[in-house]
Scaffold this active site. Structure first.
Site, PDB file in Angstrom:
ATOM      1  N   LYS A  10     -10.268  37.289   3.931  1.00 34.48           N
ATOM      2  CA  LYS A  10      -8.838  37.634   3.988  1.00 34.48           C
ATOM      3  C   LYS A  10      -8.139  37.233   2.700  1.00 34.48           C
ATOM      4  CE  LYS A  10      -8.052  37.712   8.973  1.00 34.48           C
ATOM      5  NZ  LYS A  10      -7.280  37.149  10.095  1.00 34.48           N
ATOM      6  N   LYS A  29     -10.045  49.307  13.888  1.00 33.41           N
ATOM      7  CA  LYS A  29      -8.769  49.978  13.647  1.00 33.41           C
ATOM      8  C   LYS A  29      -8.495  50.131  12.159  1.00 33.41           C
ATOM      9  CE  LYS A  29      -5.612  46.072  13.794  1.00 33.41           C
ATOM     10  NZ  LYS A  29      -6.325  45.515  12.655  1.00 33.41           N
ATOM     11  N   LYS A  82     -19.051  48.568  12.919  1.00 36.23           N
ATOM     12  CA  LYS A  82     -18.338  48.380  14.182  1.00 36.23           C
ATOM     13  C   LYS A  82     -17.125  49.299  14.278  1.00 36.23           C
ATOM     14  CE  LYS A  82     -16.963  44.345  15.567  1.00 36.23           C
ATOM     15  NZ  LYS A  82     -16.697  42.906  15.737  1.00 36.23           N
TER      16      LYS A  82
END
Ligand code: TRP
Length: 348
Positions: A132, A216, A213
């Protein structure tokens, strides 16, 4: 039956316990907008099932959400919509406490104390922090501190079991270390919580890129089925799922990831075993199989979408759910926090 690490916990083996002795489950999700099929099969469905066997706290992690830049109006809207989606999936305020993290005093208080016990190096080594941080222009200290807050979420309720995705396993390890460290530094206080990782079969891959995977943030949104997608959109996404040129319906993750993904979705949705699915569709084509998968997914998600649409417009009702959830959570939090303050030597 739930599998927790090496231990297998039978859902009925605490039948001798009274209701008040049920084990505690806590889990959280960031209010990030729409849930997809992977979130449903891999998480929400397990949470729903746990409600009858455990005392459950389901938390919307809005304090975690601001560790990266957020827009206030969106955070507020996503908190309601996330709650409505989880309720539509079966989380029931009559059985469990549903609340927003910011509505309970104690999460950040305990996070501070745990953070003071947590080695800086351990926080810096977290893969999620590194991933991140790379994406931010300026990295806030909260992003580094995030695992201490997550540990506080869990330990504040003395949770025994924490359902988490693979990506959160490292944070649960820190939580276990911090529980041990607090217990050793002061005196035994916290349960050392066990992760609950859902069935491998519920690992849902992108329909367009079946080796990653379902997500979104996938740039190809045709590969992601949202629980609030319309029936038509769901059908279209499934009918255009990537397969292969072999033409036979059999599971082979390495050579046939697309078909294997559809088989495991069909298996999770209908409860049919992979072997039975292969037998049922032997000699049939991908078109027939995809249609069966689409029918099954639509039948499962359609009532969820309808319920979501009813709920999301009822702000007052959603507020009352959060308020009741936060009150129950606050009672549990107060008990832990007052014990912790005493042990640490804080005046109260
Ligand atoms: N960090 C988790 C995530 O992003 C959300 C979360 C916050 C959580 N606190 C938690 C999950 C406590 C389990 C337990 O998915």
């Amino acid at each position: 039956m739930f599998t927790i690490g090496a231990k297998v916990i039978m859902s009925d083996n605490n039948s001798a316990n009274t209701a008040t002795q049920k084990q505690v489950v806590l889990t959280g999700a960031q209010p990030t907008g729409r849930l997809h099929l992977g979130n449903y099969l891999g998480a929400a469905l397990n949470w729903k099932k746990m409600q009858d066997d455990y005392t459950c706290f389901f938390m919307i992690a809005n304090q975690h959400a601001i560790t990266v830049p957020t827009v206030a109006a969106e955070l507020r809207k996503n908190t309601y919509s996330c709650l409505a989606q989880y309720m539509a999936c079966g989380l029931d305020p009559a059985k469990s406490s549903l609340f927003a993290q910011s509505q309970v005093i104690g999460h950040t208080e305990l996070a501070w104390i745990l953070g003071c016990l947590c080695p800086l190096g351990q926080l810096e080594r977290m893969t999620q922090f590194k991933d991140k941080a790379k994406k931010q222009i300026s990295v806030g200290a909260g992003l580094l501190y995030y695992p201490a807050l997550m540990a506080a979420d869990i330990l504040l309720y003395n949770a025994h079991v924490v359902p988490v995705g693979e990506d959160q396993k490292q944070h649960l390890e820190i939580t276990r270390d911090l529980a041990d460290k607090f217990n050793a530094t002061y005196s035994p206080t916290f349960n050392v919580p066990a992760p609950f990782i859902g069935k491998a079969g519920a690992r849902v891959m992108s329909l367009q890129n079946p080796t990653s995977k379902m997500s979104k943030s996938d740039p190809n949104q045709a590969g992601t089925v949202y629980i609030v997608d319309t029936d038509d959109v769901i059908r279209k996404k499934i009918m255009s799922a990537v397969t292969d040129s072999e033409g036979s319906i059999r599971a082979d993750a390495e050579n046939k990831p697309g078909v294997t993904n559809l088989i495991s979705i069909y298996s999770a949705v209908t409860g049919t075993s992979v072997a039975d699915i292969e037998a049922e569709f032997a000699g049939k084509g991908y078109g027939d199989f995809k249609k069966a998968v689409a029918d099954a997914v639509v039948a499962m998600l359609s009532p969820i979408r309808t319920r979501y649409e009813e709920l999301v417009s009822q702000k007052d009702y959603l507020d009352s759910v959060l308020k009741a959830g936060a009150e129950a959570a606050q009672r549990a939090a107060n008990r832990t926090l007052s014990k912790v303050y005493r042990k640490v030597g804080f005046l109260q």
